[in-house]
Scaffold this motif. Structure first.
Motif, PDB file in Angstrom:
ATOM      1  N   ASP A   1      -4.683  11.875   2.145  1.00 32.08           N
ATOM      2  CA  ASP A   1      -5.643  11.068   2.902  1.00 32.08           C
ATOM      3  C   ASP A   1      -6.013   9.768   2.191  1.00 32.08           C
ATOM      4  OD1 ASP A   1      -5.744  13.052   4.833  1.00 32.08           O
ATOM      5  OD2 ASP A   1      -7.446  14.079   3.892  1.00 32.08           O
ATOM      6  N   THR A   2      -5.448   9.532   1.023  1.00 34.06           N
ATOM      7  CA  THR A   2      -5.819   8.379   0.212  1.00 34.06           C
ATOM      8  C   THR A   2      -4.799   7.258   0.347  1.00 34.06           C
ATOM      9  OG1 THR A   2      -6.847   9.883  -1.376  1.00 34.06           O
ATOM     10  CG2 THR A   2      -6.443   7.629  -2.119  1.00 34.06           C
ATOM     11  N   ARG A   3      -5.271   6.082   0.730  1.00 37.34           N
ATOM     12  CA  ARG A   3      -4.427   4.888   0.811  1.00 37.34           C
ATOM     13  C   ARG A   3      -4.751   4.013  -0.385  1.00 37.34           C
ATOM     14  NH1 ARG A   3      -4.365  -0.233   4.574  1.00 37.34           N
ATOM     15  NH2 ARG A   3      -2.124  -0.592   4.720  1.00 37.34           N
TER      16      ARG A   3
ATOM     17  N   CYS B   1      -3.824   0.459  -2.596  1.00 32.81           N
ATOM     18  CA  CYS B   1      -3.143  -0.826  -2.742  1.00 32.81           C
ATOM     19  C   CYS B   1      -2.600  -0.883  -4.168  1.00 32.81           C
ATOM     20  CB  CYS B   1      -4.109  -1.984  -2.495  1.00 32.81           C
ATOM     21  SG  CYS B   1      -3.317  -3.611  -2.655  1.00 32.81           S
TER      22      CYS B   1
ATOM     23  N   PHE C   1       0.839  -1.194   0.000  1.00 30.42           N
ATOM     24  CA  PHE C   1       0.000   0.000   0.000  1.00 30.42           C
ATOM     25  C   PHE C   1       0.876   1.247   0.000  1.00 30.42           C
ATOM     26  CE2 PHE C   1      -2.515  -3.341   1.861  1.00 30.42           C
ATOM     27  CZ  PHE C   1      -3.795  -3.126   1.372  1.00 30.42           C
ATOM     28  N   VAL C   2       0.367   2.326  -0.590  1.00 26.64           N
ATOM     29  CA  VAL C   2       1.018   3.628  -0.539  1.00 26.64           C
ATOM     30  C   VAL C   2      -0.003   4.657  -0.071  1.00 26.64           C
ATOM     31  CG1 VAL C   2       2.797   3.164  -2.266  1.00 26.64           C
ATOM     32  CG2 VAL C   2       0.575   3.997  -2.996  1.00 26.64           C
ATOM     33  N   GLN C   3       0.499   5.732   0.498  1.00 28.25           N
ATOM     34  CA  GLN C   3      -0.369   6.787   1.025  1.00 28.25           C
ATOM     35  C   GLN C   3      -0.105   8.080   0.274  1.00 28.25           C
ATOM     36  OE1 GLN C   3      -2.336   5.900   3.838  1.00 28.25           O
ATOM     37  NE2 GLN C   3      -3.435   7.831   3.616  1.00 28.25           N
ATOM     38  N   TYR C   4      -1.168   8.702  -0.231  1.00 30.52           N
ATOM     39  CA  TYR C   4      -1.097  10.005  -0.883  1.00 30.52           C
ATOM     40  C   TYR C   4      -2.079  10.918  -0.169  1.00 30.52           C
ATOM     41  CZ  TYR C   4       0.927   7.134  -4.587  1.00 30.52           C
ATOM     42  OH  TYR C   4       1.693   6.240  -5.294  1.00 30.52           O
TER      43      TYR C   4
END
Length: 187
Positions: A52-54, A56, A47-50
């Motif tokens: 507030d958006t996580r 997969c 998973f990556v975080q941008y």
């Protein structure tokens, strides 16, 4: 030294079972190599975080489609989930693109651009580019090339003039459905 990344991602230990195929396409819309990595089984999802958006980006059944355009300074990876939906586009800014032993590669210039299906755009790894310049990994010319190309790509994306975003699904279907394509291998 710049990091060379290959389209087949052969050394990726997270991926336990895969199928890989590639083609060289010469059309009005795109000229270059296109690879498709079908990820059958992974050790664990990624998973990556941008903001507030996580998101997969890797799991069982995912596909990574990568464009290596001829004579350009970027490579585009489109990541599809197991349902065939795009989860993100990932643009690597690169020094050059080539082919070695029939394997497309690119020499990474650190800067990356992520585009989400929502239209959000994220510039990544500016700090890595700055460190590479400070540590002599790249010179001022390559540093400027990276920024120039990233700015150009962002302008194309924002003005909806980057056709590969729209062609990703078509190219994925072309590679996914055509069992006669060369370069296929499983592991």
């Amino acid at each position: 030294m710049l990091k060379r990344k290959y389209g087949d991602r052969a050394g990726w230990k997270r991926v336990l079972n895969r199928e890989f195929r590639q083609i060289f396409l010469d059309s009005d819309e795109f000229t270059g190599s296109i690879t498709l990595l079908q990820i059958r089984k992974v050790t664990e999802p990624s998973f990556v975080q941008y903001g507030d958006t996580r998101v997969c980006i890797v799991d069982d059944g995912y596909c990574w489609l990568q464009h290596f355009p001829k004579d350009q300074h970027y490579s585009l990876t489109t990541m599809f989930n197991a349902k065939g939906e795009i989860v993100q586009w990932y643009i690597d800014i690169c020094k050059e693109i080539g082919i070695e032993n029939d394997r497309p590669w690119m020499d990474d210039l650190f800067l990356d651009i992520v585009v989400l299906p929502s239209g959000e755009i994220f510039l990544k790894d500016e700090d890595e580019l700055e460190e590479a310049l400070e540590n002599g990994i790249l010179d001022k010319d390559l540093y400027q090339l990276a920024w120039k190309e990233a700015d150009h790509m962002e302008d194309l994306i924002r003005s909806e003039q980057f056709p590969l975003l729209k062609l990703s699904k078509e190219h994925m279907k072309m590679l996914y459905n055509d069992r006669t394509l060369g370069g296929g291998s499983s592991k």
